[in-house]
Design a protein around this motif. Structure first.
Motif, PDB file in Angstrom:
ATOM      1  N   ARG A 131       0.867  -1.176   0.000  1.00 28.34           N
ATOM      2  CA  ARG A 131       0.000   0.000   0.000  1.00 28.34           C
ATOM      3  C   ARG A 131       0.900   1.221   0.000  1.00 28.34           C
ATOM      4  NH1 ARG A 131      -4.607   1.731   4.429  1.00 28.34           N
ATOM      5  NH2 ARG A 131      -5.189   3.627   3.364  1.00 28.34           N
ATOM      6  N   TRP A 153       3.415   9.625 -10.365  1.00 31.36           N
ATOM      7  CA  TRP A 153       2.141   9.228 -10.949  1.00 31.36           C
ATOM      8  C   TRP A 153       1.311  10.485 -11.202  1.00 31.36           C
ATOM      9  CZ3 TRP A 153      -0.699   4.229  -9.962  1.00 31.36           C
ATOM     10  CH2 TRP A 153       0.176   3.166  -9.752  1.00 31.36           C
ATOM     11  N   CYS A 180      -4.136  10.084  -2.503  1.00 36.84           N
ATOM     12  CA  CYS A 180      -4.931   8.863  -2.531  1.00 36.84           C
ATOM     13  C   CYS A 180      -4.022   7.650  -2.335  1.00 36.84           C
ATOM     14  CB  CYS A 180      -5.753   8.740  -3.802  1.00 36.84           C
ATOM     15  SG  CYS A 180      -4.812   8.660  -5.310  1.00 36.84           S
ATOM     16  N   TYR A 216      -3.095   3.599  -2.853  1.00 34.13           N
ATOM     17  CA  TYR A 216      -3.175   2.598  -3.908  1.00 34.13           C
ATOM     18  C   TYR A 216      -2.638   1.295  -3.340  1.00 34.13           C
ATOM     19  CZ  TYR A 216      -2.949   0.700  -8.645  1.00 34.13           C
ATOM     20  OH  TYR A 216      -3.140  -0.050  -9.773  1.00 34.13           O
ATOM     21  N   ASN A 217      -3.336   0.197  -3.576  1.00 35.38           N
ATOM     22  CA  ASN A 217      -2.877  -1.131  -3.165  1.00 35.38           C
ATOM     23  C   ASN A 217      -2.389  -1.869  -4.402  1.00 35.38           C
ATOM     24  OD1 ASN A 217      -3.651  -0.620  -0.527  1.00 35.38           O
ATOM     25  ND2 ASN A 217      -5.634  -1.579  -0.773  1.00 35.38           N
ATOM     26  N   LEU A 218      -1.212  -2.478  -4.279  1.00 39.81           N
ATOM     27  CA  LEU A 218      -0.587  -3.139  -5.426  1.00 39.81           C
ATOM     28  C   LEU A 218      -0.123  -4.536  -5.046  1.00 39.81           C
ATOM     29  CD1 LEU A 218       0.590  -2.885  -8.332  1.00 39.81           C
ATOM     30  CD2 LEU A 218       2.675  -1.981  -7.258  1.00 39.81           C
TER      31      LEU A 218
END
Length: 89
Positions: free
Chosen positions: A30, A66, A78, A80-82
């Motif tokens: 995350r 990004w 924000c 982001y989960n990867l």
């Protein structure tokens, strides 16, 4: 998303010790994309091993900027989960 996949395939380094031990799995990372598009607060949500988790963090933290998320036309932070797959080939 295709650029992200390309970045991962070009920059992910499978730790030799983990590879030799046959360690494999999916690491869930995350991170925060800030208002300027920078990567911050990289954290392992679900790891595989210390060596593999450290490599996943290194790779994500070294990503270029990004495009930030927007709400009503304004840039916002924000998360982001990867998921990152490590498999012995």
């Amino acid at each position: 998303m295709s650029r992200l996949g390309q970045y991962i395939s070009e920059n992910l380094r499978y730790p030799k010790a983990a590879q030799a031990a046959g360690l494999a799995g999916r690491v869930f990372i995350r991170f925060l994309i800030n208002k300027q598009g920078g990567i911050e607060q990289v954290k392992v949500l679900k790891g595989v091993s210390p060596e593999i988790d450290t490599e996943a963090i290194r790779m994500v933290a070294s990503m270029s900027s990004w495009l930030p998320g927007k709400v009503d036309g304004q840039a916002v932070d924000c998360f982001y989960n990867l998921p990152i797959n490590f498999s012995v080939r």
